[in-house]
Design an enzyme around this catalytic site. Structure first.
Site, short mmCIF file in Angstrom:
data_model
loop_
_atom_site.label_atom_id
_atom_site.label_comp_id
_atom_site.label_asym_id
_atom_site.label_seq_id
_atom_site.Cartn_x
_atom_site.Cartn_y
_atom_site.Cartn_z
N LYS A 212 0.83 -1.21 0.00
CA LYS A 212 0.00 0.00 0.00
C LYS A 212 0.87 1.26 0.00
CE LYS A 212 -2.97 2.32 3.33
NZ LYS A 212 -3.82 2.11 4.51
N GLU A 218 10.86 -4.90 3.64
CA GLU A 218 10.84 -6.33 3.32
C GLU A 218 10.37 -6.56 1.89
OE1 GLU A 218 9.70 -4.96 6.05
OE2 GLU A 218 10.06 -6.23 7.81
N GLY A 269 -4.28 -1.74 5.74
CA GLY A 269 -3.63 -2.94 5.19
C GLY A 269 -4.30 -4.21 5.66
N ARG A 270 -4.57 -4.31 6.95
CA ARG A 270 -5.16 -5.54 7.49
C ARG A 270 -6.63 -5.71 7.11
NH1 ARG A 270 -3.51 -1.84 10.99
NH2 ARG A 270 -4.94 -0.84 12.44
N GLU A 356 -3.25 -5.62 15.80
CA GLU A 356 -2.76 -4.35 15.27
C GLU A 356 -3.85 -3.28 15.35
OE1 GLU A 356 -1.34 -3.76 11.05
OE2 GLU A 356 0.62 -3.91 11.99
N HIS A 387 -4.00 -31.24 20.49
CA HIS A 387 -2.84 -32.05 20.84
C HIS A 387 -1.62 -31.19 21.09
CE1 HIS A 387 -5.03 -35.74 19.93
NE2 HIS A 387 -5.62 -34.98 19.03
N LYS A 502 11.13 -0.38 13.23
CA LYS A 502 11.61 -0.14 11.86
C LYS A 502 12.72 0.91 11.86
CE LYS A 502 7.12 -0.78 9.59
NZ LYS A 502 6.08 -0.12 8.82
O1 LIG Z 1 1.29 -2.73 2.33
P1 LIG Z 1 2.48 -2.10 2.95
O2 LIG Z 1 2.44 -0.60 2.88
O3 LIG Z 1 3.75 -2.66 2.37
O4 LIG Z 1 2.46 -2.44 4.49
C1 LIG Z 1 2.61 -3.73 4.99
C2 LIG Z 1 2.40 -3.79 6.49
O5 LIG Z 1 3.48 -3.18 7.16
C3 LIG Z 1 3.29 -2.23 8.18
O6 LIG Z 1 4.41 -2.20 8.99
C4 LIG Z 1 2.06 -2.37 9.03
O7 LIG Z 1 2.33 -2.82 10.32
C5 LIG Z 1 1.00 -3.24 8.42
O8 LIG Z 1 -0.24 -2.74 8.84
C6 LIG Z 1 1.07 -3.28 6.94
O9 LIG Z 1 0.02 -4.11 6.45
#
Ligand SMILES: O=P(O)(O)OC[C@H]1O[C@H](O)[C@H](O)[C@@H](O)[C@@H]1O
Length: 526
Positions: A212, A218, A269-270, A356, A387, A502
């Site tokens: 987004k 990453e 995002g979530r 989150e 289990h 971060k």
């Molecule tokens: O979709 P992006 O901008 O790459 O974000 C990816 C993810 O990283 C962030 O650190 C947030 O904690 C998430 O809420 C998010 O979904």
């Protein structure tokens, strides 16, 4: 306009705290227990029902919860949200994920466009693209069809779409609609990308870069990792990659992609599984029609969430019971336990969705709150969890409320009868047994074998897991979490708590560290 108040300032919350506690073990025994199971059930969309008989509630508690819902103006707040209010106060944004799957209220205009139209247009663009990939209108440079789709993303750009893909992969195979197999790369651990790249035929793979913000370390690292692999294989990376991002992100302007599809800042995002973030990979994997059915199921559940009557609104009810458990009964966690192998990654998605969103210590106005907010969420599919960690759930010193999900029918339909029962019946027998075992317990003179009982659970029961029912299940949890955020008076739609780590990681990589961070860096050979 609704007024936003802290939970502990509400009269009805004080009243709720004073209601006599239900003795669950007693309530769930004998005839009374049988009656509760029949009575304490609310219909959901797509054939589901939310059964809360084994929760620590009775009519008196439910009445107090209804009063709380009214005083907290839960229905009004949801109405404001879907009509386009700035509910995400921390980031000064609207919250529009419901619009990706339906129009609950008025048209919402932002950034000069009708937002429902914008999301529908993105879906239509994705559908057209996916159809072309499937029918060979878009191919690799050698004119051959793409056979695999690989999503590169993390957090909300990974967990929801991955969980949804896994939930429907076998359903799609059975219904002859698995168009492309999907794989996912998320971790910056090089072993993640390398293992996926080793397992796929890159010449026939289409990569979906999802971010987004377009700035996630990453994801950008994995993009380079993949591009390098494509280059090494003599392939043109830009012919193998599409992007899903927001129009304002750096990725949106790049020519490095075959196509770009958009979501926007109003989709957390979530909460993005029903936007282009889930739409691209799921439409490529299963076809746009299946994705449309998934959206339909989510929209049907959203409609129920808009109901002002708590007893006809499973999401609001689930949320209220959860807050009762957290803030009155004092339970610290919640386990999500789907009795469905297809939902193997659903708990992982809910970990992000819930923790989150509601893992906050300040209210919407930035003031500290004096009460517990979001619980710790974890889970595994049953019966595997039984289990593993159920020992603590049955006999540990903490009471952990449980959210079961179960289906009458298996997804693939291949089953076997052994000793008088099918595997599906064995699975369902286990979930029924667990609910009663947790609630009622069993006394034994040997303390080690004694079960106190009184451990609350609910179950969402459905016919089978399909694209529509999956959509409804997802919307249930999204909306439950939203209502809980309203009750706790927190902003469920930002995530400042992920920033500090971060920033420090960047400092480590730039070798700008001292103190403990420097020593850890040295220990890890950075
Ligand atoms: O979709 P992006 O901008 O790459 O974000 C990816 C993810 O990283 C962030 O650190 C947030 O904690 C998430 O809420 C998010 O979904």
């Amino acid at each position: 306009m609704a007024t936003w108040k802290n939970l502990d300032t509400l009269e009805t919350f004080k009243a709720l705290s004073e209601v006599k506690r239900v003795k669950l073990a007693e309530a769930m025994s004998g005839v009374e227990g049988a009656e509760r199971v029949k009575k304490y059930s609310v219909p959901m969309a797509e054939g589901f029902s939310y059964n809360f008989a084994a929760k620590q509630v009775d009519d008196e508690v439910l009445n107090a919860l209804k009063a709380l819902a009214e005083e907290a103006q839960l229905a009004e707040k949801f109405e404001e949200l879907y009509n386009g209010a700035v509910i995400n106060t921390g980031e000064n944004r609207l919250v529009l994920h419901q619009l990706t799957r339906g129009q609950l209220g008025n048209a919402v205009e932002a950034d000069g466009v009708d937002k429902r139209e914008f999301y529908v247009k993105q879906q239509a663009r994705i559908a057209e693209f996916a159809n072309k990939v499937h029918n060979g209108g878009i191919t690799n440079a050698a004119g051959e069809k793409f056979t695999t789709v690989v999503q590169i993303g993390i957090g909300g750009s990974d967990l929801g779409p991955r969980a949804m893909y896994l939930a429907l992969e076998n359903w799609a195979k059975k219904n002859n609609t698995l168009k492309m197999k999907a794989q996912f790369i998320s971790n910056v651990d090089p072993d993640d990308a390398a293992a996926v790249l080793n397992a796929v035929d890159v010449a026939h793979a289409l990569f979906v870069l999802v971010s987004k913000s377009g700035t996630t370390l990453e994801t950008l690292t994995n993009e380079s990792f993949v591009k390098e692999a494509l280059k090494k294989a003599g392939l043109d990376a830009s012919k193998h990659m599409i992007a899903v991002t927001s129009e304002t992100s750096p990725l949106a302007k790049s020519d490095d992609y075959l196509a770009a599809f958009f979501m926007d800042d109003y989709i957390g995002g979530r909460f993005s599984s029903t936007s282009a973030v889930g739409g691209a990979v799921l439409s490529l994997a299963f076809g746009p029609d299946v994705f449309a059915q998934f959206l339909e199921g989510a929209a049907a559940e959203d409609k129920l969430s808009a109901n002002k009557n708590v007893m006809e609104n499973p999401e609001m009810l689930d949320a209220l019971i959860g807050v009762y458990e957290r803030n009155v009964l004092g339970y610290p966690g919640t386990a999500v336990l789907p009795y469905s192998q297809a939902l193997s990654r659903f708990p992982a998605h809910l970990q992000q969705l819930d923790m989150e969103s509601n893992g906050k210590s300040v209210n919407r106005f930035g003031e500290p709150v004096d009460y517990p907010t979001g619980p710790v969420i974890f889970g595994e599919p049953g019966t595997n969890g039984q289990h593993s960690f159920y020992q603590l759930l049955h006999q540990g010193t903490d009471i952990v409320p449980l959210q079961f999900v179960g289906f009458r029918n298996s997804q693939i339909g291949t089953d076997i009868e052994i000793q008088g029962s099918t595997s599906q019946q064995k699975l369902c027998a286990n979930v029924a047994a667990q609910i009663v075992a947790f609630a009622c317990g069993k006394s034994d003179d040997n303390r080690n074998k004694n079960f106190e009982g009184g451990r609350p659970s609910s179950i969402i029961i459905g016919d089978s897991l399909t694209p529509k029912s999956l959509g409804a299940l997802l919307a249930h949890f999204e909306n439950k979490i939203m209502f809980q955020g309203f009750l706790w008076n927190v902003n469920s739609f930002d995530q400042e708590g992920v920033q500090l780590g971060k920033v420090l990681a960047k400092r480590v990589l730039a070798h700008e560290t001292d103190g403990a961070l420097k020593v850890y860096s040295d220990l890890l050979n950075i």
